[in-house]
Design a protein around this motif. Structure first.
Motif, PDB file in Angstrom:
ATOM      1  N   GLY A 109       0.830  -1.201   0.000  1.00  0.00           N
ATOM      2  CA  GLY A 109       0.000   0.000   0.000  1.00  0.00           C
ATOM      3  C   GLY A 109       0.857   1.241   0.000  1.00  0.00           C
ATOM      4  O   GLY A 109       2.072   1.175  -0.236  1.00  0.00           O
ATOM      5  N   SER A 110       0.235   2.365   0.283  1.00  0.00           N
ATOM      6  CA  SER A 110       0.940   3.646   0.302  1.00  0.00           C
ATOM      7  C   SER A 110       1.230   4.059   1.736  1.00  0.00           C
ATOM      8  O   SER A 110       0.395   3.877   2.623  1.00  0.00           O
ATOM      9  N   VAL A 111       2.407   4.614   1.956  1.00  0.00           N
ATOM     10  CA  VAL A 111       2.818   5.041   3.289  1.00  0.00           C
ATOM     11  C   VAL A 111       3.729   6.254   3.145  1.00  0.00           C
ATOM     12  O   VAL A 111       4.436   6.396   2.142  1.00  0.00           O
ATOM     13  N   GLN A 112       3.710   7.099   4.130  1.00  0.00           N
ATOM     14  CA  GLN A 112       4.592   8.266   4.101  1.00  0.00           C
ATOM     15  C   GLN A 112       5.985   7.888   4.595  1.00  0.00           C
ATOM     16  O   GLN A 112       6.153   6.930   5.362  1.00  0.00           O
ATOM     17  N   ALA A 113       6.949   8.639   4.148  1.00  0.00           N
ATOM     18  CA  ALA A 113       8.330   8.406   4.568  1.00  0.00           C
ATOM     19  C   ALA A 113       8.423   8.441   6.092  1.00  0.00           C
ATOM     20  O   ALA A 113       7.809   9.296   6.737  1.00  0.00           O
ATOM     21  N   GLY A 114       9.192   7.502   6.630  1.00  0.00           N
ATOM     22  CA  GLY A 114       9.320   7.377   8.069  1.00  0.00           C
ATOM     23  C   GLY A 114       8.323   6.412   8.682  1.00  0.00           C
ATOM     24  O   GLY A 114       8.450   6.045   9.859  1.00  0.00           O
ATOM     25  N   GLY A 115       7.347   6.012   7.898  1.00  0.00           N
ATOM     26  CA  GLY A 115       6.325   5.114   8.387  1.00  0.00           C
ATOM     27  C   GLY A 115       6.727   3.652   8.327  1.00  0.00           C
ATOM     28  O   GLY A 115       7.869   3.316   7.976  1.00  0.00           O
ATOM     29  N   SER A 116       5.767   2.796   8.652  1.00  0.00           N
ATOM     30  CA  SER A 116       6.016   1.362   8.710  1.00  0.00           C
ATOM     31  C   SER A 116       4.954   0.606   7.921  1.00  0.00           C
ATOM     32  O   SER A 116       3.853   1.111   7.691  1.00  0.00           O
ATOM     33  N   ARG A 117       5.326  -0.596   7.557  1.00  0.00           N
ATOM     34  CA  ARG A 117       4.406  -1.462   6.817  1.00  0.00           C
ATOM     35  C   ARG A 117       4.839  -2.890   7.068  1.00  0.00           C
ATOM     36  O   ARG A 117       6.043  -3.175   7.141  1.00  0.00           O
ATOM     37  N   ARG A 118       3.870  -3.821   7.187  1.00  0.00           N
ATOM     38  CA  ARG A 118       4.204  -5.229   7.315  1.00  0.00           C
ATOM     39  C   ARG A 118       3.620  -6.008   6.141  1.00  0.00           C
ATOM     40  O   ARG A 118       2.410  -5.980   5.913  1.00  0.00           O
ATOM     41  N   LEU A 119       4.480  -6.688   5.450  1.00  0.00           N
ATOM     42  CA  LEU A 119       4.062  -7.549   4.355  1.00  0.00           C
ATOM     43  C   LEU A 119       3.947  -8.985   4.856  1.00  0.00           C
ATOM     44  O   LEU A 119       4.713  -9.404   5.722  1.00  0.00           O
ATOM     45  N   SER A 120       2.989  -9.710   4.268  1.00  0.00           N
ATOM     46  CA  SER A 120       2.804 -11.119   4.604  1.00  0.00           C
ATOM     47  C   SER A 120       2.889 -11.945   3.336  1.00  0.00           C
ATOM     48  O   SER A 120       2.506 -11.496   2.257  1.00  0.00           O
ATOM     49  N   CYS A 121       3.352 -13.177   3.503  1.00  0.00           N
ATOM     50  CA  CYS A 121       3.420 -14.119   2.390  1.00  0.00           C
ATOM     51  C   CYS A 121       2.864 -15.457   2.874  1.00  0.00           C
ATOM     52  O   CYS A 121       3.468 -16.108   3.727  1.00  0.00           O
ATOM     53  N   ALA A 122       1.711 -15.829   2.346  1.00  0.00           N
ATOM     54  CA  ALA A 122       1.102 -17.117   2.688  1.00  0.00           C
ATOM     55  C   ALA A 122       1.671 -18.197   1.785  1.00  0.00           C
ATOM     56  O   ALA A 122       1.645 -18.062   0.557  1.00  0.00           O
ATOM     57  N   VAL A 123       2.165 -19.253   2.401  1.00  0.00           N
ATOM     58  CA  VAL A 123       2.832 -20.336   1.671  1.00  0.00           C
ATOM     59  C   VAL A 123       1.954 -21.584   1.719  1.00  0.00           C
ATOM     60  O   VAL A 123       1.496 -21.978   2.797  1.00  0.00           O
ATOM     61  N   SER A 124       1.757 -22.223   0.572  1.00  0.00           N
ATOM     62  CA  SER A 124       0.963 -23.446   0.532  1.00  0.00           C
ATOM     63  C   SER A 124       1.549 -24.387  -0.502  1.00  0.00           C
ATOM     64  O   SER A 124       2.436 -24.030  -1.271  1.00  0.00           O
TER      65      SER A 124
END
Length: 127
Positions: free
Chosen positions: A10-25
């Motif tokens: 997604g979109s985030v401002q500089a200095g911010g945080s984001r968590r990505l997930s990867c579902a494995v099957s």
């Protein structure tokens, strides 16, 4: 076959945080290592972080050390990429990848080493 599905972009401002997930099957028993990669427009895909399946070995690109953390929850078959202190230069499509066999001398941060890929999730960091 191993299937990978990324989410959390997604979109985030500089200095911010984001968590990505990867579902494995799929046939996950054969997976030796998981990795996160990214590709910005006009640039080659690059390795960001990687972790082995028992969580004892991690590697990071110099550009993200101290800001990004890769982790996994084996009970949920999910790999995460926690991204903090984001910068505009972190803007890219982020891909999750799985490695089922590692040849001697191969780099665990090289995209060429991985043989299963997700479809990617876009991260845009604005200044």
């Amino acid at each position: 076959q191993v299937q990978l599905v990324e989410s959390g972009g997604g979109s985030v401002q500089a200095g911010g945080s984001r968590r990505l997930s990867c579902a494995v099957s799929g046939y996950t028993y054969n997976v030796k290592r998981m990795g996160w990669f990214r590709q910005a427009p006009g640039k080659e895909r690059e390795g960001v972080a990687t972790i082995n399946t028992i969580g004892t070995s991690t590697y990071y690109a110099d550009s993200v050390k101290g800001r990004f953390t890769i982790s996994q929850d084996n009970a949920k078959n999910t790999v995460y990429l926690e991204m903090n202190s984001l910068k505009p230069e972190d803007t890219a499509m982020y891909y999750c990848a799985a490695l089922t066999g590692l040849q001697a001398g191969a780099s665990v941060l090289s995209p060429a080493t991985y043989n299963y890929w997700g479809q990617g999730t876009q991260v845009t960091v604005s200044s």
